[in-house]
Scaffold this motif. Structure first.
Motif, short mmCIF file in Angstrom:
data_model
loop_
_atom_site.label_atom_id
_atom_site.label_comp_id
_atom_site.label_asym_id
_atom_site.label_seq_id
_atom_site.Cartn_x
_atom_site.Cartn_y
_atom_site.Cartn_z
N PHE A 1 32.09 35.64 34.29
CA PHE A 1 32.13 36.91 35.01
C PHE A 1 33.58 37.34 35.16
CE2 PHE A 1 32.37 33.66 38.26
CZ PHE A 1 33.31 34.13 39.17
N ALA B 1 28.91 40.84 40.98
CA ALA B 1 29.19 40.18 39.71
C ALA B 1 29.36 38.67 39.91
CB ALA B 1 30.43 40.77 39.06
N ALA C 1 26.51 35.69 38.52
CA ALA C 1 26.86 34.62 37.58
C ALA C 1 26.30 33.27 38.00
CB ALA C 1 28.38 34.54 37.45
#
Length: 131
Positions: free
Chosen positions: A99, A125, A129
């Motif tokens: 990420f 984000a 991940a």
């Protein structure tokens, strides 16, 4: 020590992954905020400088070693306040998913010690991940 020199020292020690040396830069009482998914054990608030090395070791243990990159874009300083703008790329150890997130780190430095660090990043984000 100036605000800029303390922040630059923080970045150098962080890049060396020397958790104890990073922790030495913090005052006893701190205002630390790393927002994010509460299931990720390094997110949340910290109040004591002694929490910093534990935070770093916990966070680093969740990333694949050797698969992280930090690009520093800019540092802005105004008196006791500094903001570091960067792009962070890591790979989540549990999933193998990489990420990338833009990040800003807001510091307050008083008498040569960091008393405040707030991290701003794409928490979605990061969380995505790990699931």
């Amino acid at each position: 020590m100036t605000t800029l020199s303390v922040v630059q020292d923080f970045l150098t020690r962080l890049a060396a992954q020397d958790a104890d040396a990073v922790g030495e830069l913090f005052a006893d009482d701190i205002d630390w905020q790393v927002p994010g998914n509460p299931s990720l054990p390094w997110t949340g608030a910290r109040e004591h400088g002694s929490d910093v090395p534990v935070f770093l070791r916990t966070m680093w243990s969740h990333f694949v070693e050797g698969r992280s990159e930090v690009r520093l874009d800019d540092i802005a300083v105004d008196g006791e306040t500094a903001v570091v703008f960067a792009q962070l790329t890591h790979t989540a150890a549990p999933t193998g998913r990489p990420f990338t997130t833009a990040a800003a780190l807001r510091f307050r430095v008083v008498d040569g010690q960091i008393v405040k660090l707030h991290l701003y990043e794409d928490t979605h984000a990061v969380s995505a991940a790990f699931v």
